[in-house]
Motif scaffolding. Structure first.
Motif, PDB file in Angstrom:
ATOM      1  N   VAL A 102       0.831  -1.201   0.000  1.00 57.14           N
ATOM      2  CA  VAL A 102       0.000   0.000   0.000  1.00 57.14           C
ATOM      3  C   VAL A 102       0.869   1.256   0.000  1.00 57.14           C
ATOM      4  CG1 VAL A 102      -1.666   1.331   1.349  1.00 57.14           C
ATOM      5  CG2 VAL A 102      -1.969  -1.126   1.101  1.00 57.14           C
ATOM      6  N   GLN A 103       1.970   1.220   0.733  1.00 55.51           N
ATOM      7  CA  GLN A 103       2.852   2.392   0.809  1.00 55.51           C
ATOM      8  C   GLN A 103       3.446   2.720  -0.554  1.00 55.51           C
ATOM      9  OE1 GLN A 103       6.575   2.213   3.145  1.00 55.51           O
ATOM     10  NE2 GLN A 103       5.897   4.094   4.136  1.00 55.51           N
ATOM     11  N   ILE A 104       3.913   1.728  -1.293  1.00 54.33           N
ATOM     12  CA  ILE A 104       4.460   1.974  -2.629  1.00 54.33           C
ATOM     13  C   ILE A 104       3.367   2.488  -3.558  1.00 54.33           C
ATOM     14  CG2 ILE A 104       5.456   0.855  -4.669  1.00 54.33           C
ATOM     15  CD1 ILE A 104       7.035  -0.937  -2.795  1.00 54.33           C
ATOM     16  N   PHE A 105       2.172   1.956  -3.417  1.00 56.28           N
ATOM     17  CA  PHE A 105       1.021   2.425  -4.186  1.00 56.28           C
ATOM     18  C   PHE A 105       0.852   3.935  -4.047  1.00 56.28           C
ATOM     19  CE2 PHE A 105      -3.578   3.447  -3.493  1.00 56.28           C
ATOM     20  CZ  PHE A 105      -4.039   3.319  -4.798  1.00 56.28           C
ATOM     21  N   PHE A 106       0.890   4.442  -2.827  1.00 57.82           N
ATOM     22  CA  PHE A 106       0.734   5.882  -2.615  1.00 57.82           C
ATOM     23  C   PHE A 106       1.964   6.666  -3.084  1.00 57.82           C
ATOM     24  CE2 PHE A 106      -2.513   4.587   0.644  1.00 57.82           C
ATOM     25  CZ  PHE A 106      -3.583   5.217   0.036  1.00 57.82           C
ATOM     26  N   TYR A 107       3.143   6.083  -2.991  1.00 54.80           N
ATOM     27  CA  TYR A 107       4.347   6.757  -3.489  1.00 54.80           C
ATOM     28  C   TYR A 107       4.297   6.921  -5.015  1.00 54.80           C
ATOM     29  CZ  TYR A 107       6.865   6.528   0.982  1.00 54.80           C
ATOM     30  OH  TYR A 107       7.278   6.694   2.280  1.00 54.80           O
ATOM     31  N   VAL A 108       3.777   5.909  -5.703  1.00 53.74           N
ATOM     32  CA  VAL A 108       3.667   5.989  -7.166  1.00 53.74           C
ATOM     33  C   VAL A 108       2.702   7.120  -7.560  1.00 53.74           C
ATOM     34  CG1 VAL A 108       2.825   4.783  -9.225  1.00 53.74           C
ATOM     35  CG2 VAL A 108       4.289   3.590  -7.596  1.00 53.74           C
ATOM     36  N   ILE A 109       1.603   7.255  -6.831  1.00 59.78           N
ATOM     37  CA  ILE A 109       0.675   8.345  -7.103  1.00 59.78           C
ATOM     38  C   ILE A 109       1.357   9.692  -6.858  1.00 59.78           C
ATOM     39  CG2 ILE A 109      -1.515   9.420  -6.464  1.00 59.78           C
ATOM     40  CD1 ILE A 109      -2.553   6.678  -5.691  1.00 59.78           C
ATOM     41  N   THR A 110       2.155   9.772  -5.797  1.00 62.92           N
ATOM     42  CA  THR A 110       2.904  11.001  -5.504  1.00 62.92           C
ATOM     43  C   THR A 110       3.811  11.374  -6.669  1.00 62.92           C
ATOM     44  OG1 THR A 110       2.896  10.489  -3.129  1.00 62.92           O
ATOM     45  CG2 THR A 110       4.520  12.085  -3.901  1.00 62.92           C
ATOM     46  N   ALA A 111       4.515  10.394  -7.217  1.00 61.55           N
ATOM     47  CA  ALA A 111       5.419  10.655  -8.343  1.00 61.55           C
ATOM     48  C   ALA A 111       4.653  11.158  -9.563  1.00 61.55           C
ATOM     49  CB  ALA A 111       6.194   9.386  -8.686  1.00 61.55           C
ATOM     50  N   SER A 112       3.468  10.600  -9.819  1.00 59.19           N
ATOM     51  CA  SER A 112       2.676  11.048 -10.970  1.00 59.19           C
ATOM     52  C   SER A 112       2.218  12.495 -10.789  1.00 59.19           C
ATOM     53  CB  SER A 112       1.470  10.129 -11.182  1.00 59.19           C
ATOM     54  OG  SER A 112       0.452  10.383 -10.231  1.00 59.19           O
ATOM     55  N   ALA A 113       1.923  12.883  -9.529  1.00 57.39           N
ATOM     56  CA  ALA A 113       1.526  14.266  -9.264  1.00 57.39           C
ATOM     57  C   ALA A 113       2.681  15.230  -9.535  1.00 57.39           C
ATOM     58  CB  ALA A 113       1.044  14.402  -7.822  1.00 57.39           C
ATOM     59  N   VAL A 114       3.890  14.831  -9.191  1.00 57.27           N
ATOM     60  CA  VAL A 114       5.068  15.663  -9.462  1.00 57.27           C
ATOM     61  C   VAL A 114       5.265  15.844 -10.969  1.00 57.27           C
ATOM     62  CG1 VAL A 114       7.579  15.813  -9.242  1.00 57.27           C
ATOM     63  CG2 VAL A 114       6.205  15.050  -7.297  1.00 57.27           C
TER      64      VAL A 114
END
Length: 488
Positions: A445-457
């Motif tokens: 789940v943590q990596i899932f949210f990190y990937v979304i963070t990267a897409s926002a950047v």
């Protein structure tokens, strides 16, 4: 009536159109997300595995990708009144099939078809743009989308309790069946009570169902490039269903689907080039010009915002249940806090865009999106439920505010193609959901949210290439005259 005062408590003229349209959108989301809060009950009732449950969640957003593009074309050609009504009517059928399915295969088939109802959003974008002036358009689109999006929260809040009230192992079936009845009924209500434009106004429609027209060779190449991720998302879904994933498809069927996708993609590319072949012989008139780069940037933004919303709404009830060890109804209520923010966040994003400019607000909301998702990635069982919900709601504000700001821009690009522009932008949102849910299914789940963070950047960086809408867009009338529509 379309130029009358903006008053939410009126139910006539443009306000009647707004209220009926957000209700239609609300129902599409109620039906579309009726499975997520009941997923645990389905698992017990039909003895489904974790892989099968995750497969249903992915199938739920799969066909929405091409459906939004196709529905956008149909809306531009036939008008939102007929297309919205038909969609609500048609999608009640797979809803009933799902409610009474007795095997995983039938559940999967119905869920795949139900993904089409997620295309309803595109129709309302065109409808609202016909009825509201530019100074109110962001707010009106935000209310339409935000209040309509609340259908997913309503599903999470009410359906588990409704299933328990019906009781027994089939309680979930009655709860889902009721959403189908609502969709079927409202199809007739919408058709009887709306019109495509205010009285006396022209509906600028495409001459036929065709690929979207662009106005330069550079834009044609960019359009073709931006079609690729849509097909890539469908290929990713196929891989997830293959023996390498949850093994729902055999190896032979998997290769057949890959081949079919390749053929459809090549056909789509050829059709797009054929529809724009005049670009290679002469330049279109100045009044027809628009910049497809604007659409490309909006697609990336919606990939991060709406794509992440769909993914998070789908997985959040299970996340709360597993992280904080709460029951199904409680997990549904906690998870609804994310979608609950739609009531004010998406209208706020549209209103802020109307007041302070589209591009500055998109910059602000996108950077907030990145930071808040990074924070959500830190949530675990050591957190208090209160702190987790507050952070989820803050994140939701940036997500849905960003969506409102994106669609405050979409209707200002080219009026006659609003449905198709909304369609491809919306398809990117669903492509994002498939991508993010696939990441969720194979990682933590943590990596899932990190990937979304990267897409926002990455979306924040893309914003530097967008131009603030200014001046006018011009449309040709049937008699050959040109109408100038203000956009800034």
């Amino acid at each position: 009536m379309a130029n009358s005062k903006f008053n939410l408590f009126r139910f006539s003229g443009k306000m009647k159109i707004l209220h009926l349209s957000w209700c239609a959108f609300f129902i599409t989301f109620l039906v579309w997300f009726n499975v997520a809060p009941l997923i645990s009950l389905l698992a017990v009732s039909l003895d489904l595995t974790q892989n099968q449950l995750k497969t249903l969640l992915i199938l739920n957003v799969a066909l929405t990708i091409p459906a939004r593009v196709i529905i956008g074309m149909l809306t531009d050609r036939f008008g939102p009144k007929r297309v919205y009504s038909l969609l609500l009517f048609a999608c009640s059928v797979p809803c009933f099939i799902f409610a009474f399915a007795d095997s995983f295969e039938l559940l999967a088939f119905a869920r795949l078809l139900l993904g089409c109802i997620g295309a309803g959003f595109v129709i309302g974008i065109r409808m609202i743009s016909e009825w509201f002036p530019v100074k109110e358009l962001g707010l009106a689109q935000g209310i339409y989308a935000g209040w309509g999006n609340f259908g997913s929260a309503a599903a999470a809040l009410t359906l588990p309790t409704l299933a328990i009230l019906f009781g027994g192992e089939n309680g979930w079936r009655y709860a889902i069946g009721i959403t189908g009845v609502i969709s079927l009924t409202f199809a007739f209500i919408y058709y009887i009570n709306v019109s495509d434009t205010p009285k006396g106004a022209s509906y600028y429609k495409t001459s036929k169902i065709n690929a979207i027209a662009v106005t330069s060779k550079r834009d044609l190449y960019l359009l073709l490039i931006f079609k690729l991720p849509i097909y890539a998302a469908l290929a990713l879904l196929t891989w997830k269903l293959s023996p390498s994933g949850v093994a729902m498809l055999t190896t032979q069927v998997t290769y057949l689907v890959y081949f079919t996708l390749s053929v459809v993609m090549l056909s789509d590319f050829m059709q797009t080039i054929r529809a724009n072949k005049s670009l290679f012989s002469h330049h279109p008139p100045e009044h027809e010009h628009y910049d497809f780069k604007q659409v490309a940037v909006l697609c990336l933004l919606y990939f991060s915002t709406f794509g992440s919303e769909l993914a998070v709404v789908s997985m959040l009830p299970l996340f709360f249940a597993q992280t904080f060890e709460v029951g199904v109804p409680e997990a549904g209520i906690l998870a609804s806090s994310f979608a609950f923010m739609n009531l004010m966040s998406r209208p706020a994003g549209g209103w802020l865009s109307d007041r302070f400019g589209r591009k500055p607000i998109l910059f602000t909301l996108t950077i907030g999106l990145a930071f808040s998702y990074f924070g959500v990635a830190q949530i675990d069982s050591t957190w208090s439920i209160t702190a987790a919900i507050l952070l989820i709601m803050l994140c939701s504000f940036f997500v849905q505010g960003g969506e409102g700001a994106v669609f405050a821009v979409v209707p200002l690009i080219k009026r006659r193609f609003t449905g198709q522009i909304a369609g491809i932008t919306g398809a990117y949102g669903n492509a994002g959901a498939v991508f993010f849910l696939t990441v969720y299914s194979i990682t933590s789940v943590q990596i899932f949210f990190y990937v979304i963070t990267a897409s926002a950047v990455l979306s924040f960086i893309a914003l530097f290439f967008m131009t603030e809408p200014q001046g006018y867009i011009s449309e040709s009338n049937e008699n050959g005259t040109i109408t100038r529509i203000p956009v800034g």
